[in-house]
Design a protein around this motif. Structure first.
Motif, PDB file in Angstrom:
ATOM      1  N   THR A 109     -11.264   5.806  -1.096  1.00 51.92           N
ATOM      2  CA  THR A 109     -10.313   5.450  -0.052  1.00 51.92           C
ATOM      3  C   THR A 109     -11.033   5.388   1.284  1.00 51.92           C
TER       4      THR A 109
ATOM      5  N   ASP B 251      -4.298  -1.214  -3.433  1.00 52.02           N
ATOM      6  CA  ASP B 251      -5.097   0.016  -3.482  1.00 52.02           C
ATOM      7  C   ASP B 251      -4.529   1.183  -2.675  1.00 52.02           C
TER       8      ASP B 251
ATOM      9  N   HIS C 171       0.803  -1.232   0.000  1.00 53.26           N
ATOM     10  CA  HIS C 171       0.000   0.000   0.000  1.00 53.26           C
ATOM     11  C   HIS C 171       0.831   1.276   0.000  1.00 53.26           C
TER      12      HIS C 171
ATOM     13  N   GLY D 275      -0.715   3.875  -2.067  1.00 53.98           N
ATOM     14  CA  GLY D 275      -0.913   2.857  -3.086  1.00 53.98           C
ATOM     15  C   GLY D 275       0.397   2.441  -3.708  1.00 53.98           C
TER      16      GLY D 275
END
Length: 180
Positions: free
Chosen positions: A101, A84, A74, A80
């Motif tokens: 988010t 994600d 991440h 990210g």
């Protein structure tokens, strides 16, 4: 489908069921499910915090754990990488390119705990202790500007966190799914 095909399918199903039952007895496969078995899987947490376990975790503890267990996927600040983006995106949901988010999309903080607890880290889901999940959740909320840096979360305080998009969803108007 012809009557003969239906009869053949039914006979095959009965044969398979019978063989599977005999194999379970013969090889001692399977066992009755116990209350402890069910409890181990009953880890859901709802938006109001129901189901949150005992424990606590701070932003500082979460920062260290995130660097160790989460940043590879991440990014070091949740920006990210292979996985994600977790931070930012406020004000983008109504645009042509919304960024969903934790800080822009998630309506309830306890559901962050639920997701992290069930699914993270990706290579070892459900391996974190409740204290570690509270810590990572606190850190993620801090990165999104939702809680201050000196925050320590537990079941009571996490359920009280007001998410920026808490009122961004519409209720389902169907009467069969109305809240009770």
């Amino acid at each position: 489908m012809s009557l003969r095909s239906i009869a053949a399918s039914a006979a095959l199903i009965l044969t398979i069921s019978s063989v599977a039952g005999m194999a379970a007895e013969r090889y001692n496969l399977g066992r009755p499910v116990t209350g402890d078995d069910i409890a181990a899987w009953n880890i859901d947490v709802s938006g109001d915090g129901a189901g949150l376990p005992a424990g606590r975790g701070s932003v500082a503890e979460g920062r260290a754990l995130f660097a160790e267990a989460c940043s590879a996927c991440h990014g070091d600040k949740g920006q990210g990488s292979a996985a994600d983006v977790l931070v930012g995106g406020r004000g983008t949901l109504a645009t042509a390119k919304p960024i969903k988010t934790i800080g822009s999309f998630w309506p309830y903080a306890p559901t962050i705990f639920d997701y992290v607890n069930r699914a993270m880290p990706f290579n070892a889901p459900q391996s974190l202790t409740p204290d570690q999940v509270y810590s990572v959740t606190a850190y993620l909320l801090f990165l999104n500007g939702i809680v201050p840096e000196d925050t320590t979360l537990d079941a009571a305080s996490l359920a009280k966190v007001e998410m920026p998009n808490r009122n961004g969803f519409t209720r389902d108007p169907r009467p069969d799914v109305a809240p009770k």
